[in-house]
Design a protein around this motif. Structure first.
Motif, PDB file in Angstrom:
ATOM      1  N   GLY A  50       0.823  -1.200   0.000  1.00 24.56           N
ATOM      2  CA  GLY A  50       0.000   0.000   0.000  1.00 24.56           C
ATOM      3  C   GLY A  50       0.856   1.248   0.000  1.00 24.56           C
ATOM      4  N   LEU A  51       0.251   2.337   0.373  1.00 24.53           N
ATOM      5  CA  LEU A  51       0.949   3.611   0.375  1.00 24.53           C
ATOM      6  C   LEU A  51       2.073   3.665   1.397  1.00 24.53           C
ATOM      7  N   GLU A  52       2.041   2.791   2.399  1.00 20.40           N
ATOM      8  CA  GLU A  52       3.002   2.888   3.483  1.00 20.40           C
ATOM      9  C   GLU A  52       4.200   1.973   3.317  1.00 20.40           C
ATOM     10  N   GLU A  53       4.470   1.470   2.091  1.00 27.05           N
ATOM     11  CA  GLU A  53       5.606   0.587   1.906  1.00 27.05           C
ATOM     12  C   GLU A  53       6.897   1.392   1.936  1.00 27.05           C
ATOM     13  N   GLY A  54       7.960   0.750   2.348  1.00 26.14           N
ATOM     14  CA  GLY A  54       9.255   1.399   2.382  1.00 26.14           C
ATOM     15  C   GLY A  54       9.339   2.431   3.480  1.00 26.14           C
ATOM     16  N   PRO A  55      10.279   3.342   3.329  1.00 22.48           N
ATOM     17  CA  PRO A  55      10.427   4.374   4.358  1.00 22.48           C
ATOM     18  C   PRO A  55       9.207   5.282   4.372  1.00 22.48           C
ATOM     19  N   PRO A  56       8.962   5.918   5.510  1.00 26.48           N
ATOM     20  CA  PRO A  56       7.802   6.804   5.578  1.00 26.48           C
ATOM     21  C   PRO A  56       7.937   7.930   4.562  1.00 26.48           C
ATOM     22  N   PRO A  57       6.811   8.429   4.073  1.00 29.61           N
ATOM     23  CA  PRO A  57       6.883   9.527   3.115  1.00 29.61           C
ATOM     24  C   PRO A  57       7.517  10.754   3.762  1.00 29.61           C
ATOM     25  N   PRO A  58       8.169  11.563   2.956  1.00 30.00           N
ATOM     26  CA  PRO A  58       8.794  12.760   3.537  1.00 30.00           C
ATOM     27  C   PRO A  58       7.742  13.663   4.164  1.00 30.00           C
ATOM     28  N   PRO A  59       8.045  14.203   5.326  1.00 25.52           N
ATOM     29  CA  PRO A  59       7.088  15.100   5.970  1.00 25.52           C
ATOM     30  C   PRO A  59       6.995  16.419   5.194  1.00 25.52           C
ATOM     31  N   THR A  60       5.824  16.993   5.259  1.00 25.80           N
ATOM     32  CA  THR A  60       5.606  18.314   4.672  1.00 25.80           C
ATOM     33  C   THR A  60       4.884  19.134   5.732  1.00 25.80           C
ATOM     34  N   ASP A  61       4.220  20.166   5.309  1.00 21.79           N
ATOM     35  CA  ASP A  61       3.463  20.974   6.263  1.00 21.79           C
ATOM     36  C   ASP A  61       2.145  21.404   5.631  1.00 21.79           C
ATOM     37  N   ARG A  62       1.370  22.098   6.408  1.00 24.60           N
ATOM     38  CA  ARG A  62       0.055  22.541   5.957  1.00 24.60           C
ATOM     39  C   ARG A  62       0.162  23.430   4.721  1.00 24.60           C
ATOM     40  N   ALA A  63       1.156  24.288   4.673  1.00 19.24           N
ATOM     41  CA  ALA A  63       1.328  25.201   3.532  1.00 19.24           C
ATOM     42  C   ALA A  63       1.537  24.417   2.234  1.00 19.24           C
ATOM     43  N   TYR A  64       2.269  23.312   2.306  1.00 22.28           N
ATOM     44  CA  TYR A  64       2.490  22.459   1.133  1.00 22.28           C
ATOM     45  C   TYR A  64       1.145  21.989   0.569  1.00 22.28           C
ATOM     46  N   TRP A  65       0.264  21.508   1.462  1.00 20.86           N
ATOM     47  CA  TRP A  65      -1.025  20.992   1.013  1.00 20.86           C
ATOM     48  C   TRP A  65      -1.978  22.101   0.582  1.00 20.86           C
ATOM     49  N   GLU A  66      -1.884  23.271   1.202  1.00 23.18           N
ATOM     50  CA  GLU A  66      -2.718  24.384   0.760  1.00 23.18           C
ATOM     51  C   GLU A  66      -2.315  24.836  -0.634  1.00 23.18           C
ATOM     52  N   HIS A  67      -1.025  24.710  -0.965  1.00 20.92           N
ATOM     53  CA  HIS A  67      -0.558  25.040  -2.310  1.00 20.92           C
ATOM     54  C   HIS A  67      -0.933  23.939  -3.301  1.00 20.92           C
ATOM     55  N   LYS A  68      -0.753  22.680  -2.895  1.00 22.46           N
ATOM     56  CA  LYS A  68      -1.059  21.543  -3.781  1.00 22.46           C
ATOM     57  C   LYS A  68      -2.570  21.414  -3.997  1.00 22.46           C
ATOM     58  N   GLY A  69      -3.339  21.580  -2.947  1.00 21.46           N
ATOM     59  CA  GLY A  69      -4.801  21.546  -3.019  1.00 21.46           C
ATOM     60  C   GLY A  69      -5.307  22.971  -2.952  1.00 21.46           C
TER      61      GLY A  69
END
Length: 182
Positions: A50-69
């Motif tokens: 699933g999405l959680e395979e391998g190392p954890p995804p790199p952390p981001t922040d709220r601003a990253y998601w407000e820009h992406k979404g």
């Protein structure tokens, strides 16, 4: 000592998520007439990655998601978290590169995940697929996307969907939470 294979066992196995091959067998002793026999049933052979395979995804922040979404769709994640906090006040959002997850006491507890888009929020709820849930989602008029690799229900939500279907979304998230921590 005999143990049932519970969802907690599957959660622990999912931490390894395909990096270590696992086969789980359930053993049952039976008496047939004067003879004893053992029946083995394969419970796990292949785990889906699933999405959680391998190392954890790199952390981001709220601003990253407000820009992406958008700020409005990230706000939907906040609203859904408030609903989830009604059954577990310790839950927090975790901003990752691929999704917004849920943490409990600093540890991932991704019984559901959020992916804000520009105008909608994709909500993935880790529940085993069933005809009953499929029918309820269809009757509610919630847009259902294809299932995720880990089997999660993926729903596309708009702001009015969260308010309109609040109780149903809470029931789905609670069922996933209960299954995830069991």
């Amino acid at each position: 000592m005999a143990e049932d294979i519970t969802s907690r066992f599957f959660n622990v196995i999912s931490l390894f998520n395909g990096t270590i091959p696992f086969i789980a067998l359930q053993m049952q002793a039976l008496r047939v007439g004067d003879h004893n026999t053992i029946v083995f049933t394969k419970v796990i052979d292949v785990l889906k990655r699933g999405l959680e395979e391998g190392p954890p995804p790199p952390p981001t922040d709220r601003a990253y998601w407000e820009h992406k979404g958008s700020a409005a769709t990230v706000q939907l994640a906040d609203e859904l978290l408030k609903i989830a906090k009604e059954f577990d006040a310790t839950l927090q959002l975790s901003y990752n590169k691929h999704y917004i997850g849920i943490f409990q006491n600093g540890q991932p507890l991704n019984f559901c995940r959020f992916a804000p888009k520009k105008n909608t929020m994709n909500l993935a709820i880790r529940l085993e697929r069933s005809d009953e849930i499929d029918s309820q989602i269809e009757q509610a008029g919630i847009e259902k996307l294809s299932h995720a690799q880990d089997g999660a229900y993926r729903l596309s939500l708009q702001k009015h969907d969260v308010a309109k279907h609040r109780d149903y979304l809470k029931a789905l998230m609670k069922a996933a939470y209960d299954t995830f921590i069991a």
